[in-house]
Motif scaffolding. Structure first.
Motif, PDB file in Angstrom:
ATOM      1  N   CYS A 337      49.610  44.939  41.158  1.00  0.00           N
ATOM      2  CA  CYS A 337      50.772  44.524  40.893  1.00  0.00           C
ATOM      3  C   CYS A 337      52.302  43.755  41.880  1.00  0.00           C
ATOM      4  O   CYS A 337      53.151  43.247  41.090  1.00  0.00           O
ATOM      5  CB  CYS A 337      51.827  45.941  40.372  1.00  0.00           C
ATOM      6  N   HIS A 338      51.715  43.357  43.452  1.00  0.00           N
ATOM      7  CA  HIS A 338      52.528  42.810  43.392  1.00  0.00           C
ATOM      8  C   HIS A 338      52.600  41.457  43.753  1.00  0.00           C
ATOM      9  O   HIS A 338      52.649  40.184  43.837  1.00  0.00           O
ATOM     10  CB  HIS A 338      52.823  43.587  44.638  1.00  0.00           C
ATOM     11  N   THR A 339      51.281  41.218  44.534  1.00  0.00           N
ATOM     12  CA  THR A 339      50.025  40.305  43.947  1.00  0.00           C
ATOM     13  C   THR A 339      49.977  39.084  43.141  1.00  0.00           C
ATOM     14  O   THR A 339      49.604  38.263  43.704  1.00  0.00           O
ATOM     15  CB  THR A 339      49.130  40.675  45.552  1.00  0.00           C
ATOM     16  N   GLY A 340      49.594  39.746  42.301  1.00  0.00           N
ATOM     17  CA  GLY A 340      49.467  39.312  40.920  1.00  0.00           C
ATOM     18  C   GLY A 340      48.254  39.049  40.854  1.00  0.00           C
ATOM     19  O   GLY A 340      47.731  38.335  39.729  1.00  0.00           O
ATOM     20  N   GLU A 341      47.125  39.734  41.847  1.00  0.00           N
ATOM     21  CA  GLU A 341      45.464  39.392  41.771  1.00  0.00           C
ATOM     22  C   GLU A 341      45.096  39.897  40.305  1.00  0.00           C
ATOM     23  O   GLU A 341      45.462  40.841  39.989  1.00  0.00           O
ATOM     24  CB  GLU A 341      45.275  39.902  42.795  1.00  0.00           C
ATOM     25  N   ARG A 342      44.547  39.328  39.718  1.00  0.00           N
ATOM     26  CA  ARG A 342      44.176  39.145  38.294  1.00  0.00           C
ATOM     27  C   ARG A 342      42.749  38.604  38.301  1.00  0.00           C
ATOM     28  O   ARG A 342      42.156  37.923  37.406  1.00  0.00           O
ATOM     29  CB  ARG A 342      44.382  38.540  36.981  1.00  0.00           C
ATOM     30  N   PRO A 343      41.865  39.765  38.960  1.00  0.00           N
ATOM     31  CA  PRO A 343      39.774  39.701  39.336  1.00  0.00           C
ATOM     32  C   PRO A 343      39.763  39.204  38.419  1.00  0.00           C
ATOM     33  O   PRO A 343      38.264  39.086  38.412  1.00  0.00           O
ATOM     34  CB  PRO A 343      39.998  39.809  39.950  1.00  0.00           C
ATOM     35  N   TYR A 344      40.252  40.168  36.763  1.00  0.00           N
ATOM     36  CA  TYR A 344      38.951  40.141  35.545  1.00  0.00           C
ATOM     37  C   TYR A 344      39.466  39.844  34.208  1.00  0.00           C
ATOM     38  O   TYR A 344      40.644  39.603  33.844  1.00  0.00           O
ATOM     39  CB  TYR A 344      39.120  41.747  35.270  1.00  0.00           C
ATOM     40  N   PRO A 345      39.069  38.334  33.865  1.00  0.00           N
ATOM     41  CA  PRO A 345      39.518  37.768  33.287  1.00  0.00           C
ATOM     42  C   PRO A 345      38.453  38.314  31.774  1.00  0.00           C
ATOM     43  O   PRO A 345      37.333  38.442  31.372  1.00  0.00           O
ATOM     44  CB  PRO A 345      39.404  36.067  33.996  1.00  0.00           C
ATOM     45  N   CYS A 346      38.823  37.864  30.726  1.00  0.00           N
ATOM     46  CA  CYS A 346      38.343  37.504  29.037  1.00  0.00           C
ATOM     47  C   CYS A 346      37.159  36.363  28.631  1.00  0.00           C
ATOM     48  O   CYS A 346      38.877  35.383  28.819  1.00  0.00           O
ATOM     49  CB  CYS A 346      39.562  38.658  28.048  1.00  0.00           C
ATOM     50  N   GLN A 347      36.610  36.958  29.455  1.00  0.00           N
ATOM     51  CA  GLN A 347      35.989  35.434  28.547  1.00  0.00           C
ATOM     52  C   GLN A 347      36.069  34.908  26.824  1.00  0.00           C
ATOM     53  O   GLN A 347      36.308  33.532  26.861  1.00  0.00           O
ATOM     54  CB  GLN A 347      34.302  35.639  28.706  1.00  0.00           C
ATOM     55  N   ALA A 348      36.400  35.452  26.400  1.00  0.00           N
ATOM     56  CA  ALA A 348      36.647  35.430  24.650  1.00  0.00           C
ATOM     57  C   ALA A 348      38.121  34.534  24.924  1.00  0.00           C
ATOM     58  O   ALA A 348      38.294  33.506  24.409  1.00  0.00           O
ATOM     59  CB  ALA A 348      36.675  36.498  24.031  1.00  0.00           C
ATOM     60  N   CYS A 349      39.002  35.279  25.415  1.00  0.00           N
ATOM     61  CA  CYS A 349      40.052  34.662  25.457  1.00  0.00           C
ATOM     62  C   CYS A 349      41.076  33.880  26.813  1.00  0.00           C
ATOM     63  O   CYS A 349      42.696  33.365  26.984  1.00  0.00           O
ATOM     64  CB  CYS A 349      41.314  35.427  24.840  1.00  0.00           C
ATOM     65  N   ASN A 350      40.719  34.752  27.237  1.00  0.00           N
ATOM     66  CA  ASN A 350      41.108  33.675  28.761  1.00  0.00           C
ATOM     67  C   ASN A 350      42.499  34.733  29.420  1.00  0.00           C
ATOM     68  O   ASN A 350      42.799  34.257  30.639  1.00  0.00           O
ATOM     69  CB  ASN A 350      41.387  32.513  28.987  1.00  0.00           C
ATOM     70  N   LYS A 351      42.812  35.519  28.930  1.00  0.00           N
ATOM     71  CA  LYS A 351      43.376  36.527  29.434  1.00  0.00           C
ATOM     72  C   LYS A 351      43.355  37.321  30.538  1.00  0.00           C
ATOM     73  O   LYS A 351      41.348  37.969  30.459  1.00  0.00           O
ATOM     74  CB  LYS A 351      43.766  37.310  28.677  1.00  0.00           C
ATOM     75  N   ARG A 352      43.770  37.305  32.136  1.00  0.00           N
ATOM     76  CA  ARG A 352      43.472  38.096  32.821  1.00  0.00           C
ATOM     77  C   ARG A 352      44.509  39.101  33.672  1.00  0.00           C
ATOM     78  O   ARG A 352      44.927  39.879  32.622  1.00  0.00           O
ATOM     79  CB  ARG A 352      43.545  37.019  33.673  1.00  0.00           C
ATOM     80  N   PHE A 353      43.421  40.149  33.740  1.00  0.00           N
ATOM     81  CA  PHE A 353      43.709  42.114  34.050  1.00  0.00           C
ATOM     82  C   PHE A 353      43.844  42.038  35.387  1.00  0.00           C
ATOM     83  O   PHE A 353      42.679  41.449  36.015  1.00  0.00           O
ATOM     84  CB  PHE A 353      42.456  42.779  32.797  1.00  0.00           C
ATOM     85  N   THR A 354      43.863  43.188  35.558  1.00  0.00           N
ATOM     86  CA  THR A 354      43.794  43.617  37.222  1.00  0.00           C
ATOM     87  C   THR A 354      43.341  44.760  36.998  1.00  0.00           C
ATOM     88  O   THR A 354      42.476  45.001  38.738  1.00  0.00           O
ATOM     89  CB  THR A 354      45.748  43.917  37.483  1.00  0.00           C
TER      90      THR A 354
END
Length: 471
Positions: A337-354
């Motif tokens: 939540c500090h580094t902004g790393e979001r290693p899990y992208p949604c392949q459908a909409c490209n939204k990324r998650f932590t």
DNA sequence: CTGGGGATGGGGCCC
DNA sequence: GGGGCCCCATCCCCA
């Protein structure tokens, strides 16, 4: 130290941007002040190294450091707290011990206190920052944050794609002032230590040098008798500086408050080159984050130690905030939540998650319509009584009655099932080139815009203003 | 303008 | 240590 003094004067001279005759006067004035402060600090440092007039003993994991209580008092909120309690008895040397950071780390801290030079590297920055947090040295924390930020270059965490869009194709040359800087940071991360060498040719290091000199002056000028604000806090309470707080280090709630109502629209463009640049930058970000995690000290904080708790509960303290967790893995998760790393992208909409679970939840609710509830009338539906309806990238269920009322076209169930049985869709992490068939498996029944918006050719670009959309 | 619900994200903790 | 579940807070959209 003479080097610092000389350079500090030069920096002040070059930073003014005034006519030559004014510059000369100002240079002269600043030179005297900085020279005097540096001389005094150098004298104190020499005394410390020769153990002259040292009235404070600091034991760090068995290694003894001698220092002057006045200097420590003026530099650290922790020492202010500690020394103000024993201020009545100035004759006796004060002793304190630490087990929560290493002697090497304290050497860096102490050298900074006595010289204004902070010897940061990618290997020690986390522990130095943690120690600085412990010792309530907000300036050091701030420098460490800037150092980490310079290393990671992910300050545009929320938008995720802001720095990714700064490829040469995204902005015309000179289109943005920060383009060159951000782009360089996103594509070629220079060794962090380079930013901290005292090279007068580098603006960034110059800034820090001036800051450090100011800090030296502040230390010397500090009124030792007046209580500091941080004295109101117990030593384990971290007081983070409000100013110069990097965006990436702000907690989510704070970021949301600031950004409330300012969500910027994104437009999607197809470009294989840009997508590759994105992927490269993301992978570099993830790599940097991994390096950061790898440098986490075993113990970054102990709660209860300073409350004389006989059984202090061991916890891991976040170097960016006051949060503590029981497990290192939880700290790593929290650090995202500090580094902004979001290693899990949604392949459908490209939204990324932590987190993978967040991605899964998002995918199931948004793209799979797993909820057996009619979106319109909110009634429970079954596989038979309800159908899946498409709306852009989203899918949801509607009962047959509502479908007939609205005239929506339902989506054949088999198209949906194909997606639900495709775990690779959820597990595709950065750098993994997706199989084209796999990628589109859930798109079987979708319309053209979905196909156009999906896949590796996507680039998500932040739209600055409405006029951008016209391009 | 406001309240409700959905989406998202973070923490605690179990397996 | 990672995965996963549950819970809760917050934000945003919409009626």
């Amino acid at each position: 130290m003479a080097m610092v003094t000389e350079m500090g004067a030069n920096l002040a001279y070059r930073a003014t941007g005034e006519p030559n005759h004014l510059q000369a006067q100002r240079w002269y004035h600043t030179d005297i002040t900085a020279d005097h402060q540096s001389y005094l600090l150098k004298q104190l440092d020499n005394q410390r190294r020769q153990e002259l007039f040292c009235d404070c003993n600091v034991l760090v994991e068995g290694q003894l450091f001698k220092a002057h209580r006045n200097v420590l008092f003026g530099s650290s909120g922790y020492f202010r707290m500690l020394l103000s309690h024993g201020a009545d008895d100035n004759a006796e040397p004060v002793s304190t011990s630490f087990e929560v950071f290493s002697p090497d780390t304290f050497t860096v801290i102490l050298d900074f206190i006595y010289s204004g030079q902070l010897d940061l590297s990618s290997h020690n920055v986390i522990e130095v920052m943690s120690a600085a947090s412990y010792l309530q040295m907000n300036n050091v924390i701030s420098y460490c944050k800037d150092f980490i930020k310079s290393s990671l270059e992910i300050s545009a965490k929320e938008d995720d794609v802001r720095y990714l869009s700064l490829s040469e194709n995204s902005y015309p040359q000179g289109g943005r002032e920060d383009n060159a800087i951000d782009h360089q940071a996103a594509t070629s991360i220079s060794p962090p230590s380079a930013l901290w060498t005292h090279d007068s040719s580098r603006p960034q290091s110059s800034r820090y040098l001036v800051k450090e000199l100011d800090l030296d002056a502040a230390v010397l000028k500090q009124d030792l008798s007046s209580p500091q604000p941080s004295q109101q806090h117990s030593p384990e309470v971290e007081v983070l500086p409000d100013a110069a707080e990097p965006q990436f280090a702000r907690p989510r709630a704070e970021r949301r408050r600031k950004g409330a109502g300012k969500r910027k629209p994104y437009c999607m463009r197809s470009s294989t080159d840009e997508a590759l640049a994105i992927q490269e930058a993301r992978s570099q970000t993830a790599q940097k984050a991994d390096e950061l995690y790898a440098t986490l000290p075993t113990i970054v904080g102990v709660v209860g130690l300073f409350n004389k708790d006989p059984n202090p509960s061991m916890r891991f303290k976040c170097p960016f905030c006051t949060h503590t967790v029981k497990r290192k893995a939880d700290l790593k998760r929290h650090l995202r939540c500090h580094t902004g790393e979001r290693p899990y992208p949604c392949q459908a909409c490209n939204k990324r998650f932590t987190r993978l679970e967040h991605l899964r939840s998002h995918f199931e609710t948004i793209h799979q319509a797993r909820k057996l509830v009619c979106r319109k009338c909110k009634r429970q539906v079954t596989e038979q009584s309800g159908r899946v309806v498409c709306e852009g990238l989203r899918r949801y269920r509607m009962c047959t009655e509502c479908i007939q009322e609205t005239g929506c076209e339902d989506l054949p169930i088999d198209g949906l099932e194909g997606a639900s049985e495709e775990p690779a869709l959820l597990l595709g992490v950065d750098g993994e080139e997706e199989d084209g068939d796999t990628q589109r498996s859930w798109l079987v029944t979708d319309d053209d815009d979905l196909a156009e918006d999906s896949g590796a050719d996507l680039i998500i670009q932040e739209v600055e203003d409405s006029d951008e959309e016209l391009q």
